[in-house]
Write a protein that holds these residues in place. Structure first.
Motif, short mmCIF file in Angstrom:
data_model
loop_
_atom_site.label_atom_id
_atom_site.label_comp_id
_atom_site.label_asym_id
_atom_site.label_seq_id
_atom_site.Cartn_x
_atom_site.Cartn_y
_atom_site.Cartn_z
N CYS A 1 5.06 3.12 18.53
CA CYS A 1 5.11 4.30 17.65
C CYS A 1 6.29 5.20 17.99
O CYS A 1 6.88 5.82 17.09
CB CYS A 1 3.79 5.07 17.73
N TRP B 1 5.64 6.33 13.54
CA TRP B 1 4.21 6.19 13.31
C TRP B 1 3.87 5.30 12.11
O TRP B 1 3.06 4.39 12.20
CB TRP B 1 3.60 7.58 13.12
N ALA B 2 4.50 5.55 11.00
CA ALA B 2 4.15 4.86 9.76
C ALA B 2 4.53 3.39 9.76
O ALA B 2 3.99 2.61 8.96
CB ALA B 2 4.82 5.56 8.57
N ALA C 1 -4.37 6.29 16.60
CA ALA C 1 -4.48 7.61 17.23
C ALA C 1 -5.35 7.56 18.48
O ALA C 1 -5.00 8.12 19.52
CB ALA C 1 -5.04 8.62 16.23
N MET D 1 6.16 11.71 17.33
CA MET D 1 4.83 11.13 17.37
C MET D 1 3.76 12.20 17.56
O MET D 1 2.70 12.16 16.93
CB MET D 1 4.73 10.09 18.49
N THR E 1 3.68 15.11 16.54
CA THR E 1 3.47 15.97 15.37
C THR E 1 2.51 15.34 14.36
O THR E 1 2.15 15.99 13.37
CB THR E 1 4.80 16.26 14.65
N GLU E 2 2.10 14.09 14.59
CA GLU E 2 1.22 13.40 13.65
C GLU E 2 -0.15 14.08 13.61
O GLU E 2 -0.82 14.19 14.64
CB GLU E 2 1.04 11.94 14.04
N ALA F 1 -2.94 13.01 12.61
CA ALA F 1 -4.03 12.10 13.00
C ALA F 1 -4.29 12.12 14.50
O ALA F 1 -5.40 11.77 14.95
CB ALA F 1 -3.69 10.67 12.55
#
Length: 213
Positions: free
Chosen positions: A35, A40-41, A67, A129, A131-132, A134
């Motif tokens: 990640c 992430w995506a 996560a 990462m 800041t995600e 999830a």
């Protein structure tokens, strides 16, 4: 005298638990690494499982998603901090022992030797990462589990009770908050701030009772 079968039966649960912990750690490290490097995506559970050398089914036996796997890395690292704390010399001051234990896990030997461009890319990847959305809830749960484990180690080290005494819980909370602040400061500083130096500063202030500057 216990038989060989009885000895194996006694040892087996500990061995199984160590193997489970190793698998969890490998999956978490793979999730973090992918990640951070890919974003992430662009990372799937299938890729994480392949990176860790296990099946997707094994991944799902341990985690519900990316996560949870990433947040588990924090718990595992704090478990190792707790282990290292208990392994430090008995006569060493508590806060010195805690600093050594934390540095051993957050700034492993040789980390400072990484080339600057790679280090900068990694910092930026970690920053993105974290800041995600999830991750937020999983990190809260991970922090609670990490503090509980560390409080247990502090209690053993100081002869206090992790369940009923305030002291080990306070120390564990201070260590968790201090390391989080150090990591965030190191990641977000305009100029590169070595994490080891920031952690040393944090623990110096904590051990001094946070005197007003």
């Amino acid at each position: 005298m216990a038989s060989a079968d009885e000895d194996r039966a006694t040892e087996q649960p500990g061995l199984r638990e160590r193997k489970k912990r190793q698998t969890r750690a490998a999956l978490s490290q793979a999730a973090i690494r992918l990640c951070v490097l890919r974003g992430w995506a662009d990372v799937t559970i299938e890729q994480i499982a392949a990176e860790a050398g296990v099946s997707v089914r094994t991944f799902r036996n341990y985690f519900t998603g990316k996560a949870e796997a990433i947040a588990a890395g924090h718990v595992e690292r704090m478990l190792r901090v707790a282990d290292e704390l208990l392994a430090r010399p008995a006569g060493e001051p508590l806060w010195d022992s805690l600093l050594h234990a934390v540095l051993g896990q957050f700034v492993p030997a040789g980390a400072a030797a990484a080339p600057a461009p790679h280090h900068d890319r990694w910092r930026e990847g970690v920053r993105l990462m974290l800041t995600e959305p999830a991750l937020a809830g999983e990190i809260v749960k991970a922090n609670a589990a990490a503090q509980q484990a560390l409080a247990g180690a502090v209690a053993r080290r100081t002869g206090t009770d992790a369940e009923h005494d305030l002291y080990p819980k306070l120390v564990a909370a201070a260590v968790a908050a201090g390391t989080a602040v150090a990591v965030e400061h190191s990641l977000r500083a305009e100029e590169t701030a070595p994490l080891g130096a920031v952690l040393a500063q944090v623990f110096a202030q904590l051990s001094a009772g946070l005197p007003v500057p």
